[in-house]
Motif scaffolding. Structure first.
Motif, short mmCIF file in Angstrom:
data_model
loop_
_atom_site.label_atom_id
_atom_site.label_comp_id
_atom_site.label_asym_id
_atom_site.label_seq_id
_atom_site.Cartn_x
_atom_site.Cartn_y
_atom_site.Cartn_z
N GLY A 39 45.95 -9.00 -7.57
CA GLY A 39 45.26 -8.44 -6.41
C GLY A 39 43.75 -8.46 -6.58
N ILE A 40 43.27 -8.07 -7.74
CA ILE A 40 41.82 -8.09 -8.01
C ILE A 40 41.29 -9.51 -7.97
CG2 ILE A 40 40.07 -7.70 -9.79
CD1 ILE A 40 41.66 -5.22 -10.61
N TRP A 41 42.01 -10.43 -8.63
CA TRP A 41 41.56 -11.83 -8.65
C TRP A 41 41.55 -12.44 -7.26
CZ3 TRP A 41 45.24 -12.74 -13.32
CH2 TRP A 41 44.64 -12.27 -14.48
N ALA A 42 42.55 -12.09 -6.44
CA ALA A 42 42.60 -12.62 -5.07
C ALA A 42 41.43 -12.08 -4.25
CB ALA A 42 43.93 -12.25 -4.41
N ASN A 43 41.14 -10.80 -4.41
CA ASN A 43 40.01 -10.21 -3.70
C ASN A 43 38.70 -10.87 -4.14
OD1 ASN A 43 38.73 -8.31 -1.96
ND2 ASN A 43 38.15 -7.13 -3.77
N ASN A 44 38.54 -11.06 -5.43
CA ASN A 44 37.33 -11.70 -5.94
C ASN A 44 37.24 -13.16 -5.47
OD1 ASN A 44 36.65 -9.37 -7.26
ND2 ASN A 44 37.24 -10.08 -9.28
N TYR A 45 38.38 -13.83 -5.38
CA TYR A 45 38.36 -15.22 -4.91
C TYR A 45 37.91 -15.28 -3.45
CZ TYR A 45 39.61 -19.95 -3.73
OH TYR A 45 39.55 -21.24 -3.30
N ARG A 46 38.38 -14.35 -2.64
CA ARG A 46 37.95 -14.33 -1.23
C ARG A 46 36.43 -14.17 -1.12
NH1 ARG A 46 42.96 -11.89 -0.48
NH2 ARG A 46 42.25 -9.77 -0.88
N GLY A 49 58.44 -3.96 -17.40
CA GLY A 49 58.07 -3.24 -16.18
C GLY A 49 56.58 -2.96 -16.11
N VAL A 50 56.00 -2.54 -17.22
CA VAL A 50 54.55 -2.30 -17.27
C VAL A 50 53.80 -3.61 -17.03
CG1 VAL A 50 52.65 -1.64 -18.81
CG2 VAL A 50 54.71 -0.24 -18.72
N ASN A 51 54.27 -4.68 -17.63
CA ASN A 51 53.64 -6.00 -17.43
C ASN A 51 53.64 -6.38 -15.95
OD1 ASN A 51 53.31 -6.17 -20.17
ND2 ASN A 51 54.94 -7.65 -20.49
N ILE A 52 54.75 -6.14 -15.28
CA ILE A 52 54.85 -6.48 -13.86
C ILE A 52 53.82 -5.70 -13.05
CG2 ILE A 52 56.35 -6.24 -11.82
CD1 ILE A 52 58.72 -6.94 -13.77
N LEU A 53 53.69 -4.42 -13.32
CA LEU A 53 52.72 -3.60 -12.59
C LEU A 53 51.28 -4.04 -12.88
CD1 LEU A 53 54.32 -0.06 -13.04
CD2 LEU A 53 54.35 -1.52 -11.00
N LEU A 54 50.97 -4.27 -14.15
CA LEU A 54 49.62 -4.70 -14.52
C LEU A 54 49.28 -6.06 -13.90
CD1 LEU A 54 49.44 -3.69 -18.30
CD2 LEU A 54 48.16 -2.67 -16.41
N LEU A 55 50.22 -6.98 -13.95
CA LEU A 55 49.97 -8.31 -13.40
C LEU A 55 49.80 -8.28 -11.89
CD1 LEU A 55 52.37 -10.34 -15.67
CD2 LEU A 55 49.89 -10.64 -15.52
N LEU A 101 37.80 -20.78 -11.08
CA LEU A 101 38.37 -20.04 -12.22
C LEU A 101 39.33 -18.96 -11.73
CD1 LEU A 101 38.47 -19.25 -15.22
CD2 LEU A 101 36.53 -17.76 -14.78
N LEU A 102 39.01 -18.33 -10.62
CA LEU A 102 39.87 -17.28 -10.10
C LEU A 102 41.20 -17.84 -9.60
CD1 LEU A 102 37.07 -15.24 -8.38
CD2 LEU A 102 38.43 -14.54 -10.36
N LEU A 103 41.19 -19.06 -9.07
CA LEU A 103 42.46 -19.71 -8.71
C LEU A 103 43.32 -19.93 -9.95
CD1 LEU A 103 41.54 -22.40 -6.03
CD2 LEU A 103 42.89 -20.33 -5.72
N GLY A 104 42.67 -20.33 -11.03
CA GLY A 104 43.40 -20.52 -12.28
C GLY A 104 43.97 -19.21 -12.80
N LEU A 105 43.19 -18.13 -12.72
CA LEU A 105 43.68 -16.83 -13.16
C LEU A 105 44.84 -16.35 -12.30
CD1 LEU A 105 40.30 -15.03 -13.94
CD2 LEU A 105 42.05 -15.71 -15.58
N MET A 106 44.75 -16.58 -10.98
CA MET A 106 45.86 -16.18 -10.11
C MET A 106 47.12 -16.99 -10.41
SD MET A 106 44.16 -15.29 -6.40
CE MET A 106 43.58 -16.94 -6.11
N THR A 107 46.97 -18.27 -10.68
CA THR A 107 48.13 -19.10 -11.04
C THR A 107 48.74 -18.63 -12.35
OG1 THR A 107 47.15 -20.99 -9.91
CG2 THR A 107 48.89 -21.47 -11.50
N PHE A 108 47.88 -18.40 -13.34
CA PHE A 108 48.35 -17.88 -14.63
C PHE A 108 49.07 -16.56 -14.44
CE2 PHE A 108 47.38 -14.92 -18.12
CZ PHE A 108 48.04 -15.54 -19.15
N ARG A 157 37.01 -3.27 -15.62
CA ARG A 157 35.62 -2.89 -15.98
C ARG A 157 34.63 -3.83 -15.30
NH1 ARG A 157 33.97 1.64 -18.75
NH2 ARG A 157 32.29 0.31 -19.43
N GLY A 158 34.95 -5.11 -15.29
CA GLY A 158 34.08 -6.07 -14.63
C GLY A 158 34.04 -5.87 -13.13
N ALA A 159 35.18 -5.52 -12.54
CA ALA A 159 35.23 -5.31 -11.09
C ALA A 159 34.42 -4.07 -10.70
CB ALA A 159 36.69 -5.14 -10.65
#
Length: 99
Positions: free
Chosen positions: A24-31, A13-19, A37-44, A93-95
């Motif tokens: 969401g962060i990776w999608a925002n950064n990709y936009r 359950g925690v994993n689901i929330l964190l992921l 790389l962000l597409l790869g992270l979102m796929t992963f 932290r990076g965001a």
């Protein structure tokens, strides 16, 4: 054995929330950046999210399992939670620095 299964459920359950947060962060950064790389992270993240959703479903509906199987699955799920938490920490932290 019920406690181990409860820990595995909680970790999934925690994993689901964190992921969900990470995707969401990776999608925002990709936009903003259009970095492949962000597409790869979102796929992963999406594949790992699917794995955790199916694991949680299994933990909630599974018939009785051997103790060794439950112990092994719980350990894997908890280690995965630690890994995803570390990834979430460095991502958030990076965001913060980008803003």
């Amino acid at each position: 054995m019920s406690l181990m299964l409860d820990i595995a459920r909680l970790a999934a359950g925690v994993n689901i929330l964190l992921l969900a947060g990470l995707i969401g962060i990776w999608a925002n950064n990709y936009r903003q950046m259009q970095a492949p790389l962000l597409l790869g992270l979102m796929t992963f993240g999406a594949l790992l999210l699917a794995e955790n959703v199916s694991a949680l479903y299994f933990y909630l509906t599974a018939p009785a399992m051997p103790t060794l199987a439950v112990q092994s699955m719980m350990l894997i799920q908890v280690l995965e939670t630690v890994a995803i938490a570390a990834l979430a920490y460095v991502t958030w932290r990076g965001a913060e620095r980008v803003r």
